[in-house]
Motif scaffolding. Structure first.
Motif, PDB file in Angstrom:
ATOM      1  N   GLN A  11       5.560  16.320 -10.523  1.00 21.92           N
ATOM      2  CA  GLN A  11       6.765  15.492 -10.417  1.00 21.92           C
ATOM      3  C   GLN A  11       7.202  14.956 -11.781  1.00 21.92           C
ATOM      4  O   GLN A  11       8.161  14.194 -11.859  1.00 21.92           O
ATOM      5  CB  GLN A  11       6.529  14.326  -9.442  1.00 21.92           C
ATOM      6  CG  GLN A  11       6.291  14.798  -8.010  1.00 21.92           C
ATOM      7  CD  GLN A  11       6.309  13.650  -7.016  1.00 21.92           C
ATOM      8  OE1 GLN A  11       6.766  12.557  -7.336  1.00 21.92           O
ATOM      9  NE2 GLN A  11       5.834  13.911  -5.816  1.00 21.92           N
ATOM     10  N   ALA A  12       6.476  15.347 -12.834  1.00 21.61           N
ATOM     11  CA  ALA A  12       6.840  14.986 -14.210  1.00 21.61           C
ATOM     12  C   ALA A  12       6.998  13.486 -14.371  1.00 21.61           C
ATOM     13  O   ALA A  12       7.975  12.981 -14.914  1.00 21.61           O
ATOM     14  CB  ALA A  12       8.131  15.692 -14.619  1.00 21.61           C
ATOM     15  N   ILE A  13       6.007  12.738 -13.856  1.00 24.58           N
ATOM     16  CA  ILE A  13       6.026  11.284 -13.998  1.00 24.58           C
ATOM     17  C   ILE A  13       5.207  10.914 -15.222  1.00 24.58           C
ATOM     18  O   ILE A  13       4.026  11.265 -15.328  1.00 24.58           O
ATOM     19  CB  ILE A  13       5.437  10.598 -12.750  1.00 24.58           C
ATOM     20  CG1 ILE A  13       6.285  10.959 -11.520  1.00 24.58           C
ATOM     21  CG2 ILE A  13       5.377   9.092 -12.925  1.00 24.58           C
ATOM     22  CD1 ILE A  13       5.706  10.431 -10.238  1.00 24.58           C
ATOM     23  N   THR A  71      13.086   6.589   1.465  1.00 25.90           N
ATOM     24  CA  THR A  71      14.029   6.901   0.388  1.00 25.90           C
ATOM     25  C   THR A  71      14.293   8.396   0.272  1.00 25.90           C
ATOM     26  O   THR A  71      14.987   8.845  -0.640  1.00 25.90           O
ATOM     27  CB  THR A  71      13.482   6.384  -0.962  1.00 25.90           C
ATOM     28  OG1 THR A  71      12.244   7.046  -1.235  1.00 25.90           O
ATOM     29  CG2 THR A  71      13.254   4.883  -0.915  1.00 25.90           C
ATOM     30  N   SER A  72      13.759   9.178   1.218  1.00 16.68           N
ATOM     31  CA  SER A  72      13.867  10.635   1.092  1.00 16.68           C
ATOM     32  C   SER A  72      15.301  11.132   1.217  1.00 16.68           C
ATOM     33  O   SER A  72      15.646  12.185   0.698  1.00 16.68           O
ATOM     34  CB  SER A  72      12.999  11.313   2.157  1.00 16.68           C
ATOM     35  OG  SER A  72      13.438  10.947   3.456  1.00 16.68           O
ATOM     36  N   ALA A  73      16.163  10.372   1.919  1.00 15.42           N
ATOM     37  CA  ALA A  73      17.543  10.816   2.127  1.00 15.42           C
ATOM     38  C   ALA A  73      18.500  10.249   1.081  1.00 15.42           C
ATOM     39  O   ALA A  73      19.704  10.474   1.160  1.00 15.42           O
ATOM     40  CB  ALA A  73      18.015  10.417   3.527  1.00 15.42           C
ATOM     41  N   LEU A  74      17.965   9.512   0.105  1.00 17.30           N
ATOM     42  CA  LEU A  74      18.826   8.837  -0.861  1.00 17.30           C
ATOM     43  C   LEU A  74      18.984   9.666  -2.136  1.00 17.30           C
ATOM     44  O   LEU A  74      18.102  10.433  -2.512  1.00 17.30           O
ATOM     45  CB  LEU A  74      18.229   7.473  -1.212  1.00 17.30           C
ATOM     46  CG  LEU A  74      17.934   6.530  -0.030  1.00 17.30           C
ATOM     47  CD1 LEU A  74      17.391   5.214  -0.554  1.00 17.30           C
ATOM     48  CD2 LEU A  74      19.173   6.295   0.816  1.00 17.30           C
ATOM     49  N   ASP A  75      20.141   9.474  -2.780  1.00 14.30           N
ATOM     50  CA  ASP A  75      20.320  10.111  -4.080  1.00 14.30           C
ATOM     51  C   ASP A  75      19.511   9.334  -5.117  1.00 14.30           C
ATOM     52  O   ASP A  75      18.932   8.290  -4.835  1.00 14.30           O
ATOM     53  CB  ASP A  75      21.800  10.172  -4.454  1.00 14.30           C
ATOM     54  CG  ASP A  75      22.466   8.806  -4.425  1.00 14.30           C
ATOM     55  OD1 ASP A  75      21.851   7.814  -4.879  1.00 14.30           O
ATOM     56  OD2 ASP A  75      23.615   8.715  -3.929  1.00 14.30           O
ATOM     57  N   SER A  76      19.458   9.858  -6.329  1.00 19.81           N
ATOM     58  CA  SER A  76      18.601   9.264  -7.361  1.00 19.81           C
ATOM     59  C   SER A  76      18.967   7.816  -7.649  1.00 19.81           C
ATOM     60  O   SER A  76      18.087   6.953  -7.789  1.00 19.81           O
ATOM     61  CB  SER A  76      18.689  10.092  -8.653  1.00 19.81           C
ATOM     62  OG  SER A  76      18.238  11.411  -8.412  1.00 19.81           O
ATOM     63  N   ILE A  93       0.847  -1.184   0.000  1.00 17.93           N
ATOM     64  CA  ILE A  93       0.000   0.000   0.000  1.00 17.93           C
ATOM     65  C   ILE A  93       0.887   1.241   0.000  1.00 17.93           C
ATOM     66  O   ILE A  93       1.765   1.411   0.868  1.00 17.93           O
ATOM     67  CB  ILE A  93      -0.922   0.041   1.247  1.00 17.93           C
ATOM     68  CG1 ILE A  93      -1.772  -1.228   1.337  1.00 17.93           C
ATOM     69  CG2 ILE A  93      -1.782   1.296   1.237  1.00 17.93           C
ATOM     70  CD1 ILE A  93      -2.764  -1.376   0.225  1.00 17.93           C
ATOM     71  N   GLY A  94       0.681   2.113  -0.985  1.00 15.15           N
ATOM     72  CA  GLY A  94       1.389   3.387  -1.014  1.00 15.15           C
ATOM     73  C   GLY A  94       0.544   4.462  -0.346  1.00 15.15           C
ATOM     74  O   GLY A  94      -0.684   4.456  -0.461  1.00 15.15           O
ATOM     75  N   ILE A  95       1.193   5.378   0.363  1.00 16.62           N
ATOM     76  CA  ILE A  95       0.482   6.462   1.044  1.00 16.62           C
ATOM     77  C   ILE A  95       1.126   7.773   0.626  1.00 16.62           C
ATOM     78  O   ILE A  95       2.327   7.989   0.833  1.00 16.62           O
ATOM     79  CB  ILE A  95       0.544   6.304   2.581  1.00 16.62           C
ATOM     80  CG1 ILE A  95       0.018   4.925   2.996  1.00 16.62           C
ATOM     81  CG2 ILE A  95      -0.244   7.402   3.266  1.00 16.62           C
ATOM     82  CD1 ILE A  95       0.199   4.620   4.470  1.00 16.62           C
ATOM     83  N   VAL A  96       0.344   8.665   0.017  1.00 17.87           N
ATOM     84  CA  VAL A  96       0.864   9.949  -0.440  1.00 17.87           C
ATOM     85  C   VAL A  96      -0.074  11.055   0.012  1.00 17.87           C
ATOM     86  O   VAL A  96      -1.228  10.815   0.388  1.00 17.87           O
ATOM     87  CB  VAL A  96       1.011   9.983  -1.983  1.00 17.87           C
ATOM     88  CG1 VAL A  96       2.014   8.939  -2.461  1.00 17.87           C
ATOM     89  CG2 VAL A  96      -0.346   9.765  -2.658  1.00 17.87           C
ATOM     90  N   GLY A  97       0.425  12.257  -0.028  1.00 18.42           N
ATOM     91  CA  GLY A  97      -0.381  13.409   0.358  1.00 18.42           C
ATOM     92  C   GLY A  97       0.497  14.548   0.818  1.00 18.42           C
ATOM     93  O   GLY A  97       1.682  14.367   1.122  1.00 18.42           O
ATOM     94  N   ARG A 157       8.028  10.909  -3.306  1.00 21.93           N
ATOM     95  CA  ARG A 157       8.153  10.748  -4.754  1.00 21.93           C
ATOM     96  C   ARG A 157       7.222   9.627  -5.205  1.00 21.93           C
ATOM     97  O   ARG A 157       7.361   8.481  -4.777  1.00 21.93           O
ATOM     98  CB  ARG A 157       9.595  10.414  -5.114  1.00 21.93           C
ATOM     99  CG  ARG A 157      10.560  11.559  -4.771  1.00 21.93           C
ATOM    100  CD  ARG A 157      11.991  11.096  -4.883  1.00 21.93           C
ATOM    101  NE  ARG A 157      12.918  12.166  -4.511  1.00 21.93           N
ATOM    102  CZ  ARG A 157      14.087  11.962  -3.936  1.00 21.93           C
ATOM    103  NH1 ARG A 157      14.470  10.725  -3.673  1.00 21.93           N
ATOM    104  NH2 ARG A 157      14.871  12.969  -3.638  1.00 21.93           N
ATOM    105  N   LEU A 158       6.297   9.949  -6.065  1.00 16.25           N
ATOM    106  CA  LEU A 158       5.276   8.985  -6.484  1.00 16.25           C
ATOM    107  C   LEU A 158       5.858   7.804  -7.251  1.00 16.25           C
ATOM    108  O   LEU A 158       5.267   6.726  -7.279  1.00 16.25           O
ATOM    109  CB  LEU A 158       4.222   9.693  -7.343  1.00 16.25           C
ATOM    110  CG  LEU A 158       3.420  10.797  -6.627  1.00 16.25           C
ATOM    111  CD1 LEU A 158       2.414  11.410  -7.585  1.00 16.25           C
ATOM    112  CD2 LEU A 158       2.728  10.256  -5.397  1.00 16.25           C
ATOM    113  N   SER A 159       7.023   8.012  -7.865  1.00 17.01           N
ATOM    114  CA  SER A 159       7.629   6.914  -8.617  1.00 17.01           C
ATOM    115  C   SER A 159       7.944   5.731  -7.711  1.00 17.01           C
ATOM    116  O   SER A 159       7.987   4.579  -8.162  1.00 17.01           O
ATOM    117  CB  SER A 159       8.914   7.397  -9.294  1.00 17.01           C
ATOM    118  OG  SER A 159       9.833   7.905  -8.333  1.00 17.01           O
TER     119      SER A 159
END
Length: 563
Positions: A560-562, A489-494, A352-356, A519-521
């Protein structure tokens, strides 16, 4: 009593040395002549040699008793301190998360460190005061048996000395409470210096913060100095007052009552011991009062921990078997409603993804699922069992939680991942597997000490991305059922984010995963996505379904240009 009987033998000893008139000594011993009568009764001839041997015997027994007493006191003191710590840790473990979030970290730290020592000393001084008071009472009885008038005069003088010390006692209690309060402040400053060191150092605010810490240190020193001054005054007055009382008593006895000096000497021996015990009782009581601030605070602290105890059920939990149900869940922080009438069924091994946007309740939602935030009955049901009825520790042991601020301990990488499991071939293999799944194995191998590398306080020797991957590896090592990634993953590079994203996708179907993502990806391939909006509104669906029916979700995707 052993000391008293030994002292009683001094009078016949003096008579024996003066002229051998031991038989006359019994007449001058007042009601204590039963000691000599007892010696005669057991068939011991009263001579200089026998008196010396008996004195040695009684004082040796006294030494043995003193050894047993002091050693037992050491055992009690350590047991008392350990019991306080163990009880406090157990109560803290059952403390509500919401209550802990509002607690004073400095007070918690100080209550388990410096205050425990002060409380233990208070406990010790309290019972030493009782001990010296009992000894004082025994010596007064013995002195009264030897010379009632002399004993009465000295006892009255001893009681008058308490008037001198009452002011010292009251002032000591006030200063003790102020010292405890300021010690809590200092511990809080100290904790924040460590946790905020990077920010304070980088912005040079550390110097201004040092001024606050330094001021607190000086204030603590001031109160400690005041307590030391009051204790020194009490100690300095004690012996002169004792001697003054004895001098006055002897003068009155000899000048006005015509008392024989021999009987006065025996009574004086007892009374000097009694006055010494009185002085010791006053000293330990004053020391006890200097700890009363800590004692009061320790009692209040335990009452707060007890009042903040989280509710716990009686039904065991061995792992998620079917689903987690959220039924019309509503939750508010104060007057601000975050979630309103939220309903969702999460099936086992579903992702389950959670965004907002910030403040829409993403972290609140997963905290409810973890049982960190209490809800009304029926709002959270796991495998058909209401969360209020579950043993929360057993339920939480099946949850892995990776926050956006990774939890790294000042130890080796192996111990961080295994959480101090005993090092063995099996544990090393599990650690290596977990590191590989978290895409951390490669950078760990490149470290000079490998898995035995010390990572420093909060993992300062590692980059942000490396700390995050170590934190993820710990949860994978535990083989949990439910894996929660709170913007992990917020602290990780791409590049690292892509690796973790692939890793999350590879874990899909093996764990029940809740992924809070900025990041929705990261959650595009999730089985379902919860899109939280303002005022408790929400949408649930797959990525494509939300694109189709949610305008706000489409706007987020566009930003986010996805593709």
């Amino acid at each position: 009593m052993l000391d008293g009987i030994g002292l009683t033998m001094f009078l016949p000893l003096i008579r024996a040395v003066d002229g051998g008139q031991i038989a006359l000594a019994a007449e001058d011993m007042g009601k204590l002549s039963f000691v000599l009568d007892g010696i005669h009764a057991v068939g011991i001839e009263v001579t200089l040699e026998s008196i010396l041997i008996l004195m040695l015997f009684f004082f040796t027994l006294k030494g043995v008793a003193r050894f047993v007493t002091q050693y037992y006191q050491v055992m009690l003191r350590q047991r008392f301190a350990n019991k306080l710590r163990l009880q406090g840790i157990a109560m803290l473990g059952n403390y509500k998360y919401t209550a802990f979030a509002e607690a004073d970290s400095g007070r918690i730290q100080n209550s388990f460190s410096g205050e425990i020592g002060r409380v233990t000393n208070g406990y010790l001084n309290y019972f030493r005061t009782i001990e010296y008071s009992v000894v004082l009472f025994v010596y007064i009885i013995l002195a009264g048996l030897a010379n009632p008038k002399f004993a009465l005069i000295v006892a009255a003088g001893g009681l008058l000395t308490n008037l001198v010390f009452n002011q010292v006692y009251s002032r000591t209690k006030v200063v003790s409470k102020r010292l405890t309060t300021e010690s809590h402040r200092f511990q809080g400053f100290l904790i924040q210096t460590v946790t905020s060191f990077k920010y304070l150092k980088a912005t040079d605010l550390i110097r201004r913060y040092q001024e606050k810490v330094a001021k607190s240190i000086v204030t603590v020193e001031l109160y400690q100095r005041k307590l030391g001054f009051l204790s020194s005054v009490s100690t300095a007055l004690r012996e002169p007052l004792v001697v003054f009382i004895v001098v006055v008593a002897i003068f009155v006895q000899v000048s006005y009552f015509g008392q024989s000096i021999g009987l006065i000497i025996l009574s004086l021996l007892f009374l000097y011991r009694a006055l010494t015990s009185l002085a010791a009782a006053q000293a330990t009581y004053n020391s006890f009062l200097s700890q009363t601030g800590s004692l009061d605070d320790a009692e209040c602290f335990q009452e707060e921990l007890s009042a903040g105890r989280e509710r716990d059920g009686q039904i065991g939990f061995s792992g998620l078997k079917e689903n987690i149900d959220l039924n019309q869940l509503s939750y508010a922080h104060g007057s601000d409603a975050v979630l309103q009438d939220f309903s969702l069924r999460i099936h086992k091994n579903q992702t389950i993804g959670i965004v907002g946007a910030s403040g829409t309740g993403k972290t609140t939602l997963v905290n409810v699922i973890c049982g960190l935030l209490e809800t009304e009955r029926g709002m959270l049901v796991i495998d058909g069992i209401d969360s209020c009825d579950l043993k929360l520790n057993e339920y939480r042991s099946t949850i892995g939680y990776v926050t956006q601020e990774p939890q790294i301990f000042a130890d080796t990488i192996h111990n961080n991942v295994s959480f101090w499991d005993p090092e063995s071939t099996r544990s090393r293999e599990k650690v290596e597997k977990a590191l590989a799944l978290a895409h951390a194995a490669e950078f760990v191998r490149q470290l000079p000490q490998g898995m035995n590398t010390i990572v420093g306080i909060n993992g300062l020797n590692l980059s942000g991305g490396q700390r995050q991957r170590i934190s993820i590896a710990r949860e994978l090592y535990r083989e949990v059922d439910i894996l929660i990634l709170d913007e992990a993953t917020s602290a990780l590079d791409s590049q690292a984010e892509v690796s973790i994203q692939k890793n999350i996708e590879s874990l899909k179907g093996q764990y029940t995963m809740l992924v809070i993502a900025h990041r929705l990806s990261t959650i595009r391939e999730a089985d379902a996505i919860i899109h939280l909006r303002d005022e408790g509104r929400y949408d649930i669906g797959t990525f494509d379904e939300l694109i189709e029916r949610s305008a706000s979700f489409r706007e987020t995707v566009a930003l986010q240009a996805i593709a």
